[in-house]
Design a protein around this motif. Structure first.
Motif, mmCIF file in Angstrom:
data_model
loop_
_atom_site.group_PDB
_atom_site.id
_atom_site.type_symbol
_atom_site.label_atom_id
_atom_site.label_comp_id
_atom_site.label_asym_id
_atom_site.label_seq_id
_atom_site.Cartn_x
_atom_site.Cartn_y
_atom_site.Cartn_z
ATOM 1 N N VAL A 229 4.772 -40.760 31.373
ATOM 2 C CA VAL A 229 5.682 -40.245 32.400
ATOM 3 C C VAL A 229 5.376 -40.859 33.763
ATOM 4 N N ALA B 10 5.589 -40.230 37.377
ATOM 5 C CA ALA B 10 5.838 -39.125 38.298
ATOM 6 C C ALA B 10 6.177 -39.660 39.689
ATOM 7 N N PRO C 287 15.556 -32.796 40.675
ATOM 8 C CA PRO C 287 15.544 -31.890 39.526
ATOM 9 C C PRO C 287 14.121 -31.624 39.046
ATOM 10 N N GLY D 203 10.734 -31.567 37.276
ATOM 11 C CA GLY D 203 9.986 -32.596 36.557
ATOM 12 C C GLY D 203 10.148 -33.982 37.109
ATOM 13 N N CYS D 204 10.843 -34.152 38.254
ATOM 14 C CA CYS D 204 11.093 -35.503 38.758
ATOM 15 C C CYS D 204 9.889 -36.058 39.499
ATOM 16 N N GLY D 205 8.925 -35.210 39.863
ATOM 17 C CA GLY D 205 7.725 -35.733 40.509
ATOM 18 C C GLY D 205 7.541 -35.300 41.952
ATOM 19 N N LYS D 206 8.294 -34.318 42.394
ATOM 20 C CA LYS D 206 8.183 -33.857 43.789
ATOM 21 C C LYS D 206 6.789 -33.318 44.084
ATOM 22 N N GLN E 173 3.121 -23.110 45.146
ATOM 23 C CA GLN E 173 4.297 -22.437 44.599
ATOM 24 C C GLN E 173 3.964 -20.995 44.186
ATOM 25 N N HIS F 157 13.941 -27.665 44.544
ATOM 26 C CA HIS F 157 14.985 -28.239 43.685
ATOM 27 C C HIS F 157 16.327 -27.577 43.995
HETATM 28 N N1 ATP Z 1 -1.638 -33.217 35.490
HETATM 29 C C1 ATP Z 1 -0.598 -33.697 34.792
HETATM 30 N N2 ATP Z 1 -0.810 -34.202 33.553
HETATM 31 C C2 ATP Z 1 0.214 -34.726 32.842
HETATM 32 N N3 ATP Z 1 1.478 -34.761 33.260
HETATM 33 C C3 ATP Z 1 1.746 -34.271 34.479
HETATM 34 C C4 ATP Z 1 0.720 -33.711 35.302
HETATM 35 N N4 ATP Z 1 1.285 -33.289 36.452
HETATM 36 C C5 ATP Z 1 2.590 -33.574 36.351
HETATM 37 N N5 ATP Z 1 2.887 -34.165 35.173
HETATM 38 C C6 ATP Z 1 4.187 -34.650 34.727
HETATM 39 O O1 ATP Z 1 4.733 -35.434 35.751
HETATM 40 C C7 ATP Z 1 6.087 -35.150 35.939
HETATM 41 C C8 ATP Z 1 6.332 -34.719 37.357
HETATM 42 O O2 ATP Z 1 5.704 -33.467 37.569
HETATM 43 P P1 ATP Z 1 5.859 -32.676 38.935
HETATM 44 O O3 ATP Z 1 5.088 -31.428 38.802
HETATM 45 O O4 ATP Z 1 5.539 -33.567 40.061
HETATM 46 O O5 ATP Z 1 7.402 -32.350 38.930
HETATM 47 P P2 ATP Z 1 8.248 -31.483 39.950
HETATM 48 O O6 ATP Z 1 9.317 -32.368 40.447
HETATM 49 O O7 ATP Z 1 7.393 -30.815 40.937
HETATM 50 O O8 ATP Z 1 8.900 -30.419 38.975
HETATM 51 P P3 ATP Z 1 9.206 -28.857 39.195
HETATM 52 O O9 ATP Z 1 10.453 -28.772 39.993
HETATM 53 O O10 ATP Z 1 9.422 -28.383 37.794
HETATM 54 O O11 ATP Z 1 8.032 -28.263 39.839
HETATM 55 C C9 ATP Z 1 6.459 -34.103 34.919
HETATM 56 O O12 ATP Z 1 7.050 -34.750 33.816
HETATM 57 C C10 ATP Z 1 5.147 -33.500 34.532
HETATM 58 O O13 ATP Z 1 5.182 -33.091 33.187
#
Ligand code: ATP
Ligand code: MG
Lengths: 351, 608
Positions: A16, A18, A37, A39-42, A82, A192
């Motif tokens: 993935v 991020a 959205p 899981g996009c990596g924010k 959060q 989001h």
């Molecule tokens: N420590 C980690 N180990 C493995 N994968 C991770 C880790 N942290 C995040 N990810 C993956 O990286 C991607 C981005 O995660 P992130 O938490 O940054 O998303 P987000 O945009 O904050 O999502 P949300 O709105 O659901 O909080 C996701 O697919 C998540 O599964």
């Protein structure tokens, strides 16, 4: 306060991505939002700014100083998690005083600052309580006070409102905005919720699958989304397909809508057309070619406005009207989209 | 890519983590891995170099492995006495057979009891739930001694009541030897299976069972098709622990020998290893004993790891755990209720015989009075503080256990933290190493220590022949380390990582965060683990009676008791041993009460 620069940041978790070639510049004192959205990596980007995660590649600069390898405790950022992450074994006061104790302030100073901070977030007198004895909104404020009290150079807020009910969310949104303006602190905000982002931010970066897709003020992003993803992610609207027929006219199913746009387009080019629900005017147009004529297929009362679905030839659009306008189903209707509101997007297949 | 990993390692391996990893690795390498490896190595060396001589010797000798009975009696009536001793198939096979039978019976009883208690409401359930745990109160040696005494054909209380007095039995019963060991062990160990299975039954989402019932499955079918498969992993976990405990147990064999002096009770591996220590002072330990210990070690460790793998794969009882619920409990018919009631009552009466017997021995003249005690006396209990030898043994054990607990806390919290919260390459190995002691029989560890520290640390503080105290302390802490780690690990898992991260974010380093945030949040688990570790150490048998035998003024409480029961002590009566067991029971009750009611931690049960 500082400005923040992210240069060519990449971060992968296994397969993935991020963060993918992320470049950002956040001004001193700016309220900057990362929107995208789930899981996009924010969160990942925010955590890299906080020093809780390290990029695989790229540099992070605070006021031009490279902090990429600095651990979190040296960066003087204040992050609100959060889930608030209040320490359950410490009272509100102790939670707030923690950062000051780490910085070895003396007792009197700590007491003074803690009182001030609690006042700032309207929690005066709650200092002796424990986190479990507080409501969600109050916990949120403690989390905020806990970071504000150390005068962080950057305030990091990760979906701080997502655990609150709708009414409290609106209240806290205002309070955070007001506090940030008053303190003039550089703020990165993750959400989001596009509506929240539009209301609260100075500038927004829209992220998708690790990549930053567009950066701009809320107005720029709303009125000039760069592509279909952003157009559909932010605000509502109807997406149609068309082609450029002559200068400043786009042919949508043989309706010729006028537009202004700075995309490089030539006659015959296919484009996607976005019409926001509020930009349809229920009046005869001055320019006959813009005229859209259709039949009301459905009427939905939403509250502040009424949503209509209008069938025009082979397509249909969603339109918001004032609830005061009296309309009936199957009524014939005439209107137009002002040329400034016809949003053209680079062509891509719609799913 | 390699570079990134190094980079990451650099971020992860701050000074606290480095220290914690070092503490865990060094401690386990020196005091677990090295002795066991050395012992294994020596078992493969004979006069003619590296070979299997010792093993082929052992496995080829009928004294150790025999497919025909070499003596013993079972179900034979002679002179009006029904002999229940068991048959001798050689020391190694005997141990395995005993362990297998004990495990099987404990599993059956444990599952039945767990099912009754967790699925039915019946009269007196709350009291039963407490009394069912009485066997957990360890009364080492005395438990078997009491059973041997009760089933003595000459004046045993059971025979007196049921044969002489009530005339229910057509003959007197003589329980002794291997069968006696089985009985004593079953009565002590069934709570292990019971607690493991209970936990599993409580964790099953009731909707799983309701769904099946909804689809038409009735009680027995429901149990067979849904409930039982769901508890198999926990059953396996409890069963393997029972198996290991049985293999390494010395309490029952020594207790029976003390009560009845029947040589059949000596024909188990643990006793052989134990008796080799009696000669160790003069002659050292022969590689043959090492080979015997290695065979047992391989059996226990490999079966433990297999079960652990299986349990991890099949641990689906929690799968659909959604919210909170009360587990499914029904009120059975009067008929069934009375069956359950009588079953549990009998079980409790029989299973608490050792504890009741211990109290009787300590507080009355039962040792010498024949079938029934005739008068109450405090003379034995007062020896706890008047007899110098007794107080010395008690003090020794207190000191050993306290220091062992400190080591357990330091090493255990370090390993638990690294395993639960850090992302260090190779931490899986550390995790595995730290769980292995569960599967290492104490007698094996004692042999390993004797060989390693007796040969290569001669004359140092670690030399068991010079002073076994330090090794005893370390053995205690290593043996109970897994339970400490599990307790702390459970606490750590409830701490969201954001609680730590917000501390880093506010400027605290990892060490400050560990001390100010992590430790206070797991303090309950830590204390609870420490209390149990203390109790276990006080009552520890296997290394205490082997290493502890090497220097008289260093003997721990359990070795002292074993000497009394075994009859070699000039110190006096079995009643003094029983008094010491009463002291142990009191400590155990206090620890469990504090852990359960003050710290609100479930007594961490023994399992994989
Ligand atoms: N420590 C980690 N180990 C493995 N994968 C991770 C880790 N942290 C995040 N990810 C993956 O990286 C991607 C981005 O995660 P992130 O938490 O940054 O998303 P987000 O945009 O904050 O999502 P949300 O709105 O659901 O909080 C996701 O697919 C998540 O599964
Ligand atoms: Mg997130």
């Amino acid at each position: 306060m500082v400005n923040i620069k992210l240069k060519n940041i990449n971060k992968n978790f296994g397969e993935v991505a991020a963060a993918k070639s992320v470049n950002l510049f956040i001004e001193d004192g700016e309220f900057f939002t990362l929107l995208g959205p789930s899981g996009c990596g924010k969160t990942t980007i925010m955590r890299m700014i906080a020093g809780l995660e390290y990029p695989d590649e790229g540099t992070i600069l605070f006021d031009g100083k490279d902090v990429t390898k600095e651990p979190s405790f040296k960066r003087n950022t204040g992050m609100v998690f959060q889930n608030y992450a209040l320490w359950p074994h410490m009272s509100v006061e102790e939670n707030v005083a923690y950062g000051l104790k780490i910085r070895k302030f003396n007792e009197a100073e700590i007491k003074k600052r803690v009182t001030e901070a609690l006042e700032q977030v309207k929690l005066t007198g709650m200092g002796k309580r424990f986190p479990t004895q507080l409501s969600g909104g109050q916990q949120q404020r403690v989390a905020l006070a806990r970071v504000l009290v150390i005068n962080p150079s950057v305030l990091l807020l990760d979906e701080p409102l997502s655990n609150l009910d709708a009414k409290l969310r609106v209240e806290m949104r205002e309070e955070i905005k007001e506090l940030q303006k008053r303190l003039g602190i550089t703020t990165v905000y993750v959400t989001h919720d596009q509506e929240e982002a539009l209301i609260i931010s100075d500038r927004i970066a829209v992220q998708n699958k690790g990549e930053i897709k567009q950066i701009g003020t809320p107005l720029e992003i709303y009125d000039h989304p760069k592509d279909v993803f952003i157009a559909t992610f932010i605000g509502k609207g109807t997406l149609l397909q068309g082609s450029i027929s002559e200068k400043n006219k786009v042919n949508v199913d043989n309706y010729y809508l006028s537009y202004t746009n700075n995309l490089e387009l030539k006659e015959g080019d296919k484009v996607n057309v976005l019409i926001r629900p509020e930009s349809f005017v229920l009046n005869k147009p001055s320019e006959e070619s813009n005229r859209l004529e259709g039949i009301i297929e459905s009427i939905t009362f939403v509250g502040q406005y009424t949503e209509l679905k209008i069938v025009i030839g082979n397509f249909s659009i969603i339109v918001n009207t004032s609830p005061k306008t009296i309309l009936n189903k199957n009524e014939k209707i005439v209107g137009y989209v002002p040329y400034g509101n016809t949003i053209l997007l680079p062509y891509e297949e719609l799913v | 890519m390699k570079l990134f990993n190094l980079n990451k390692l650099h971020h992860e391996l701050d000074s606290l983590t480095f220290l914690q990893v070092c503490i865990g690795t060094i401690f386990l390498s020196i005091f677990l891995i090295a002795p066991l490896l050395l012992m294994t190595g020596q078992a493969f060396i004979s006069k003619n170099g590296i070979n299997l001589t010792w093993f082929t010797d052992l496995l080829g000798s009928p004294e150790y492995v025999s497919f025909q009975s070499r003596g013993g009696r079972f179900g034979e009536v002679y002179n009006g006495i029904l002999y229940l001793w068991g048959f001798d198939y050689g020391i190694l096979l005997n141990s395995l057979i005993v362990a297998a039978i004990v495990t099987l019976i404990c599993s059956i009883i444990g599952v039945l009891v767990a099912f009754f208690v967790n699925r039915y409401n019946f009269f007196g359930k709350r009291i039963f739930q407490i009394l069912l745990l009485v066997p957990l109160l360890a009364t080492p040696f005395v438990n078997a001694y009491v059973i041997g005494k009760l089933f003595n054909p000459r004046g045993g209380l059971i025979n007196y009541i049921f044969y002489d007095f009530l005339h229910i039995l057509p003959w007197r019963i003589d329980i002794d030897g291997l069968f006696g060991i089985i009985l004593a062990q079953v009565l002590s160990y069934y709570p292990i299976v019971y607690l493991n299975v209970s936990a599993a039954l409580n964790n099953i989402d009731p909707s799983l069972e309701e769904m099946a019932e909804n689809l038409g499955a009735k009680s027995l079918k429901l149990f067979r098709t849904i409930t039982f498969p769901l508890i198999i992993p926990s059953l396996a976990a409890g069963a393997i622990i029972t198996f290991i405990f049985s293999l390494e147990d010395l309490g029952a064999t020594i207790g029976f020998i003390g009560a009845r002096a029947n040589p059949l009770a000596k024909k188990v591996v643990s006793y052989q290893v134990f008796s080799s220590f009696a000669e160790a002072l003069t002659g050292g330990i022969s590689p043959k004993v090492a080979a015997l210990a290695v065979i047992i070690l391989i059996l226990t460790v490999s079966s433990y790891i297999l079960v652990q793998k299986y349990v991890n794969i099949r641990n689906y009882t929690m799968l659909s755990k959604g919210g909170r619920w009360g587990s499914r409990v029904s009120v059975p018919s009067k008929h069934r209720q009375s069956f359950i009631f009588v079953f549990l009552l009998l079980l409790i009466i029989i299973a608490s015989m050792p504890q009741i017997g211990t109290i009787l021995l300590a507080t009355t003249d039962w040792t010498t009075s024949g079938a029934l005690p005739t008068k109450i006396t405090g003379e034995y209990l007062t020896t706890l503080w008047t007899n110098q030898d007794v107080t010395r043994a008690i003090t020794n054990s207190l000191v050993y256990s306290l220091i062992a607990v400190v080591i357990m806390v330091i090493v255990g919290s370090s390993i638990a933290y690294v395993v639960a919260k850090r992302n260090i390459p190779g931490k899986g190995i550390l995790d595995l190493l730290a769980t292995i002691p569960v599967a290492v029989p104490g007698i094996t560890l004692a042999v390993g220590y004797f060989l390693l520290f007796g040969q290569y640390f001669r004359g140092s503080v670690l030399d068991p022949l010079k002073d076994p105290a330090l090794l005893l302390i370390i053995a205690y802490s290593i043996r109970r380390l897994p339970f400490m780690i599990r307790s702390v690990h459970a606490g750590l898992q409830q701490i969201d990582k954001s609680l730590e991260e917000s501390s880093f974010n506010l400027g605290a380093g990892r060490t400050t965060t560990f001390v100010k945030i992590i430790l206070p949040l797991v303090i309950g688990h830590l204390i609870s683990g420490a209390l149990l570790g203390f109790v276990y150490s006080m009552a520890e048998v296997s290394t205490s009676v082997t290493l502890g035998a090497l220097r008289e003024d260093r003997e721990p409480i359990t070795f002292f008791i074993s000497r009394i029961i075994y009859g070699v002590a000039a110190v006096g009566s079995v009643s003094i041993g029983a008094s010491m067991c009463m002291l142990l029971m009191a400590v155990e009750i206090a620890a469990m009460t504090i852990s359960n009611y003050i710290l609100k931690q479930k007594v961490s049960y023994l399992g994989v």
